[in-house]
Design an enzyme around this catalytic site. Structure first.
Site, PDB file in Angstrom:
ATOM      1  N   ARG A   1       0.852  -1.208   0.000  1.00  0.00           N
ATOM      2  CA  ARG A   1       0.000   0.000   0.000  1.00  0.00           C
ATOM      3  C   ARG A   1       0.883   1.253   0.000  1.00  0.00           C
ATOM      4  NH1 ARG A   1      -4.017   1.234   5.212  1.00  0.00           N
ATOM      5  NH2 ARG A   1      -4.649   3.331   4.623  1.00  0.00           N
TER       6      ARG A   1
ATOM      7  N   ASN B   1       1.616   2.199  14.755  1.00  0.00           N
ATOM      8  CA  ASN B   1       0.741   1.216  14.112  1.00  0.00           C
ATOM      9  C   ASN B   1       0.890   1.151  12.588  1.00  0.00           C
ATOM     10  OD1 ASN B   1      -0.509   3.671  13.739  1.00  0.00           O
ATOM     11  ND2 ASN B   1      -2.572   2.938  14.207  1.00  0.00           N
TER      12      ASN B   1
ATOM     13  N   GLY C   1      -0.809  10.015  19.326  1.00  0.00           N
ATOM     14  CA  GLY C   1      -1.768  10.274  20.385  1.00  0.00           C
ATOM     15  C   GLY C   1      -1.677  11.685  20.941  1.00  0.00           C
TER      16      GLY C   1
ATOM     17  N   THR D   1       0.433  13.256  22.480  1.00  0.00           N
ATOM     18  CA  THR D   1       1.688  13.988  22.282  1.00  0.00           C
ATOM     19  C   THR D   1       1.494  15.093  21.250  1.00  0.00           C
ATOM     20  OG1 THR D   1       2.760  11.879  22.612  1.00  0.00           O
ATOM     21  CG2 THR D   1       4.160  13.641  21.773  1.00  0.00           C
ATOM     22  N   GLY D   2       0.627  14.822  20.280  1.00  0.00           N
ATOM     23  CA  GLY D   2       0.394  15.805  19.224  1.00  0.00           C
ATOM     24  C   GLY D   2      -0.183  17.103  19.773  1.00  0.00           C
TER      25      GLY D   2
ATOM     26  N   GLU E   1      -2.785  14.154  13.241  1.00  0.00           N
ATOM     27  CA  GLU E   1      -3.874  13.173  13.299  1.00  0.00           C
ATOM     28  C   GLU E   1      -3.680  12.398  14.597  1.00  0.00           C
ATOM     29  OE1 GLU E   1      -5.369   9.583  13.233  1.00  0.00           O
ATOM     30  OE2 GLU E   1      -4.216   9.369  11.367  1.00  0.00           O
TER      31      GLU E   1
ATOM     32  N   ARG F   1      -6.045   0.886  15.640  1.00  0.00           N
ATOM     33  CA  ARG F   1      -6.145   1.816  14.506  1.00  0.00           C
ATOM     34  C   ARG F   1      -6.937   3.023  14.985  1.00  0.00           C
ATOM     35  NH1 ARG F   1      -9.871  -0.584  11.463  1.00  0.00           N
ATOM     36  NH2 ARG F   1      -9.511   0.795   9.692  1.00  0.00           N
ATOM     37  N   CYS F   2      -6.480   4.199  14.582  1.00  0.00           N
ATOM     38  CA  CYS F   2      -7.212   5.398  14.999  1.00  0.00           C
ATOM     39  C   CYS F   2      -8.627   5.371  14.437  1.00  0.00           C
ATOM     40  CB  CYS F   2      -6.472   6.652  14.566  1.00  0.00           C
ATOM     41  SG  CYS F   2      -6.142   6.670  12.823  1.00  0.00           S
TER      42      CYS F   2
ATOM     43  N   GLU G   1     -10.243   5.881  24.428  1.00  0.00           N
ATOM     44  CA  GLU G   1      -9.816   5.083  23.280  1.00  0.00           C
ATOM     45  C   GLU G   1      -8.936   3.941  23.778  1.00  0.00           C
ATOM     46  OE1 GLU G   1      -7.155   7.353  20.817  1.00  0.00           O
ATOM     47  OE2 GLU G   1      -7.705   6.254  19.019  1.00  0.00           O
TER      48      GLU G   1
HETATM   49  O1  G3H Z   1      -4.291   4.636  12.930  1.00  0.00           O
HETATM   50  C1  G3H Z   1      -4.538   5.532  12.135  1.00  0.00           C
HETATM   51  C2  G3H Z   1      -4.551   5.278  10.707  1.00  0.00           C
HETATM   52  O2  G3H Z   1      -4.553   6.483  10.007  1.00  0.00           O
HETATM   53  C3  G3H Z   1      -5.719   4.404  10.306  1.00  0.00           C
HETATM   54  O3  G3H Z   1      -5.571   3.983   9.011  1.00  0.00           O
HETATM   55  O4  G3H Z   1      -7.908   3.310   8.482  1.00  0.00           O
HETATM   56  O5  G3H Z   1      -6.015   2.564   7.071  1.00  0.00           O
HETATM   57  O6  G3H Z   1      -6.313   1.628   9.351  1.00  0.00           O
HETATM   58  P1  G3H Z   1      -6.515   2.808   8.455  1.00  0.00           P
END
Ligand code: G3H
Length: 496
Positions: free
Chosen positions: A116, A169, A246, A248-249, A264, A297-298, A391
């Site tokens: 990807r 991640n 997280g 920290t941002g 993000e 994943r966020c 979260e």
């Molecule tokens: O963890 C944050 C990522 O931007 C999520 O990406 O939706 O491809 O898993 P994803």
């Protein structure tokens, strides 16, 4: 094996080197930072503990390399990016292996992340050639009181040095989502990878090295956040910070100087389920959205808000699917693998214990071995429970039963996060109205939240971030507008 074959140059003894001035180097600190394998909980790799002096040097070279890179023709920049993408994909196996060992990413997902990323780099090169090849032409007489005596030409120019800080991640994909737009736009790039994921990132950077980018244009410094974290983010040589991670941002955005920030910072993505929804589709999306990569994943589904009348049926369908999830090591490509660290597992456990004490319904028995937490659906969660708002970043998913759509929207909007959300209904009109009412950066209709495809815009509100990502938006935010105004002499020629 990591650091072997074509990658042998990046390893010195048992410590991976950092990358500066086009060379692979040992830090003068003589110290290293261990990377703990989440599965074995033993040291897997070590990286250099870079010093502040080394960061200073990197910033100096990044600044001078950027000047000539900005003058390199756009098509040549694109050509190098395409080359890097191809090399990265060619070496997907050893890089995926690092992801398995450092962050316990399931084997197939690890390979997908690398592929990807290669695709993202190529798309970025193509998109950059198009959007950076265009500018605007304005004339003065459209504004009241002006004659047609000024022509304004605008184009996009680079910002300078971009500091990229990706999360654990997606240490490869969320690094290249910053590197590729920065480079195509004519910037230089300093990468500070997450400690967990740093070795995968160093391998990825080696692919850019092999592609032949100019010396100093890309650097990768590793080390302790306490030593070089603030030093990097507050460095006067940085012209833009692109950060994913997280809390920290939030601290970074308070300390950073007057530079563009792309942030993000996580989410508490709500999944609103209406009575008329296709509950098999919903269950499949909840399990995929909530539990893939163990919920780390966020954009994971982090709270289900389901209408009471269909809640029992939905919970039953989700539980049936949860029972089929495989739990174990990432090498076996299990669905649920150990979470990234012991402190993360302890945090998740804290949320579970709070829910237990407040009498949420446990659909499965809570089970943990080391960093491995079995998937858990918590039903009848109420707003006074921490899991309703926090979260977990783990395989634990709360279900809140609602009696009206408004109740669901209210819960979603009361969150301090506002990344994505989703709504399941067969009524497209209702879906559109709910999407309008949900205060999140994106709303998915009849599908779980997700960032991709990687060229889609991606943004969060409130504590979920600043700015918008996605390929076009990232190129846009890593450039600024430059205008040149041509002032014509008067009188002008008469026509006729
Ligand atoms: O963890 C944050 C990522 O931007 C999520 O990406 O939706 O491809 O898993 P994803």
């Amino acid at each position: 094996m990591a650091g072997t074959g074509v990658f042998a140059e990046i390893l010195d003894g048992d410590v991976f080197k950092y990358y500066a001035e086009g060379e692979w180097k040992k830090s003068s600190s003589g110290k290293s930072v261990p990377i703990i394998n989440p599965t074995s909980r033993k040291t897997q790799y070590k990286v250099q503990a870079c010093t502040q002096e080394e960061v200073n040097k990197v910033m100096d070279t990044a600044k001078s390399a950027q000047k000539s890179w900005a003058k390199t023709p756009l098509w040549k920049r694109a050509e190098l990016l395409h080359k890097a993408a191809a090399i990265l994909k060619e070496h997907k196996a050893p890089i995926a292996e690092c992801l398995i060992k450092e962050i316990a990413k399931p084997a197939k997902d690890a390979v997908t992340e690398v592929v990807r990323s290669g695709d993202l780099i190529s798309y970025c090169a193509e998109e950059g050639v198009r959007i950076l090849g265009e500018g605007k032409f304005l004339v003065s007489d459209s504004f009241p009181g002006n004659e047609r005596s000024k022509y304004c030409l605008t184009s996009k120019i680079p910002l300078g040095v971009i500091l990229a800080i990706p999360p654990f991640n997606y240490p490869v994909n969320l690094a290249v989502s910053k590197i590729a737009p920065a480079l195509i736009a004519g910037n230089s790039l300093v990468l500070k990878p997450p400690t967990q994921g740093a070795v995968a990132a160093l391998h990825m950077v080696y692919c850019f090295h092999l592609a032949g980018f100019p010396k100093g244009l890309i650097s990768c410094v590793t080390g302790k956040g306490s030593e070089i974290g603030d030093f990097l983010t507050m460095h006067p040589g940085v012209n833009c910070i692109s950060f994913t991670g997280g809390d920290t941002g939030i601290a970074i955005s308070k300390k950073a100087s007057m530079i563009p920030l792309q942030m993000e910072l996580g989410g508490k993505d709500a999944c609103i389920v209406l009575e008329d929804a296709d509950l098999d589709l919903v269950a499949a999306n909840i399990v995929k959205g909530g539990f893939s990569y163990s919920g780390q994943r966020c954009t994971a589904v982090k709270v289900v808000l389901v209408m009471e009348s269909v809640a029992d049926t939905l919970v039953g369908k989700v539980n049936a699917k949860v029972a089929k999830l495989t739990v174990g090591p990432p090498e076996d490509d299990c669905d649920i693998t150990p979470v990234v660290s012991e402190s993360s597992a302890n945090f998740i456990e804290g949320l579970v214990m709070d829910a237990k004490q407040k009498e949420a319904t446990f659909c499965q028995e809570y089970r943990r071995e080391g960093n491995l937490i079995w998937p858990l659906l918590l039903d009848n969660v109420r707003p006074d429970m921490r899991i309703a708002w926090e979260e977990p970043f783990g395989p634990v998913l709360p279900v809140i039963r609602i009696n009206s759509v408004e109740e669901g929207i209210h819960h979603c909007n009361a969150s301090n996060f506002g990344l994505q959300g989703c709504v399941f209904t067969r009524d497209i009109n209702k879906a559109m109205l709910i999407s309008d009412a949900m205060e999140t950066g994106t709303v998915q209709i009849n599908s779980a939240p997700a960032r991709g495809p990687d060229h889609f815009p991606f943004q969060g509100l409130r504590d979920s971030g600043i700015g918008s990502q996605g390929i076009t938006n990232s190129i846009g935010m890593m450039t600024k507008i430059k205008s040149t105004v041509i002032n014509l002499p008067t009188p002008s020629y008469t026509m006729g």
